[in-house]
Design a protein around this motif. Structure first.
Motif, mmCIF file in Angstrom:
data_model
loop_
_atom_site.group_PDB
_atom_site.id
_atom_site.type_symbol
_atom_site.label_atom_id
_atom_site.label_comp_id
_atom_site.label_asym_id
_atom_site.label_seq_id
_atom_site.Cartn_x
_atom_site.Cartn_y
_atom_site.Cartn_z
ATOM 1 N N UNK A 131 0.762 -1.260 -0.058
ATOM 2 C CA UNK A 131 0.035 0.173 -0.066
ATOM 3 C C UNK A 131 0.929 1.413 0.045
ATOM 4 N N UNK A 132 2.159 1.105 -0.469
ATOM 5 C CA UNK A 132 2.886 2.187 -0.425
ATOM 6 C C UNK A 132 2.372 3.319 -1.466
ATOM 7 N N UNK A 133 3.074 4.297 -1.452
ATOM 8 C CA UNK A 133 2.684 5.486 -2.482
ATOM 9 C C UNK A 133 3.070 5.010 -3.745
ATOM 10 N N UNK A 134 2.213 5.364 -4.946
ATOM 11 C CA UNK A 134 2.483 5.064 -6.455
ATOM 12 C C UNK A 134 3.713 5.846 -6.659
ATOM 13 N N UNK A 135 4.536 5.254 -7.568
ATOM 14 C CA UNK A 135 5.665 5.867 -8.171
ATOM 15 C C UNK A 135 5.286 7.064 -8.770
ATOM 16 N N UNK A 136 6.389 7.931 -8.494
ATOM 17 C CA UNK A 136 6.117 9.517 -9.005
ATOM 18 C C UNK A 136 6.114 9.544 -10.592
ATOM 19 N N UNK A 137 5.322 10.375 -11.179
ATOM 20 C CA UNK A 137 5.250 10.436 -12.610
ATOM 21 C C UNK A 137 6.485 11.323 -12.980
ATOM 22 N N UNK A 138 7.168 10.612 -13.949
ATOM 23 C CA UNK A 138 8.405 11.396 -14.653
ATOM 24 C C UNK A 138 8.395 11.992 -15.895
ATOM 25 N N UNK A 139 8.411 13.155 -15.967
ATOM 26 C CA UNK A 139 8.248 13.847 -17.482
ATOM 27 C C UNK A 139 9.756 13.586 -18.005
ATOM 28 N N UNK A 140 9.643 13.200 -19.357
ATOM 29 C CA UNK A 140 11.106 13.005 -19.947
ATOM 30 C C UNK A 140 10.984 14.334 -20.827
ATOM 31 N N UNK A 141 12.346 14.832 -20.803
ATOM 32 C CA UNK A 141 12.605 16.188 -21.709
ATOM 33 C C UNK A 141 13.761 15.685 -22.638
ATOM 34 N N UNK A 142 13.733 15.783 -23.903
ATOM 35 C CA UNK A 142 14.677 15.455 -24.932
ATOM 36 C C UNK A 142 15.474 16.452 -24.907
#
Length: 186
Positions: A131-142
């Protein structure tokens, strides 16, 4: 034998009137009825014949569509076993939550350990329970040419972001496309 929507529509026509049944039987003798495979014909020709030389069914589209819709409704209903399995899963989850709450209360009530250790233990308990927090959303930059890895936060990007190489990104996308193509051909 399970009939599809077209078969059920034909069956309803046959069952509804004798005249319609007689007409169907009479129409069944036609140029499409004896479509024997001939060895002298080229393969591409026989393939096209198999694809396009189909007799249109003497039923209206609305009837066929109604039977298709009925099949969809039947298939949408959850099966009893599926519902039972979901209930068991929910029950297990609730049991796990109760156990986790008891452990968390025990950790909080202990006096001889520091607050930091308590938080670490609570995190471990939550993680073990799944029940741990979901993984953070990572934004990818080129990354642009010559910029390197040190990049300022661009406007409009919230949360965590990661700078990636454009070539690698393109290669990964191409690989995914190839895999999708292989799946479609199979």
């Amino acid at each position: 034998r399970v009939l599809d929507a077209e078969g059920l529509a034909l069956g309803s026509v046959i069952a509804s009137s004798k005249k319609a049944r007689r007409d169907l039987i009479d129409d069944s003798f036609n140029r499409y009825s004896y479509n024997e495979e001939e060895g002298e014909l080229p393969e591409w020709f026989t393939e096209e014949e198999r694809q396009h030389r189909r007799r249109q069914l003497p039923v209206d589209r609305q009837t066929v569509e109604a039977y298709r819709q009925r099949w969809k409704e039947i298939n949408a209903r959850p099966i009893k076993k599926v519902a039972e399995a979901k209930a068991r899963k929910k029950k297990r989850m609730l049991k796990k939550l109760e156990q986790m709450k008891k452990k968390a209360e025990a950790v909080v009530s202990t006096v001889d350990i520091s607050e930091r250790e308590k938080v670490a233990q609570l995190r471990r308990i939550y993680k073990k329970a799944g029940l741990a927090k979901e993984k953070r959303q990572v934004t990818y930059l080129v990354a642009k040419k010559g910029v390197g890895r040190r990049v300022r936060r661009p406007p409009g990007v919230k949360g965590q972001f990661k700078v990636v190489d454009s070539r690698l990104k393109k290669d990964v996308r191409a690989q995914k496309r190839k895999e999708q193509k292989k799946k479609r051909h199979k």
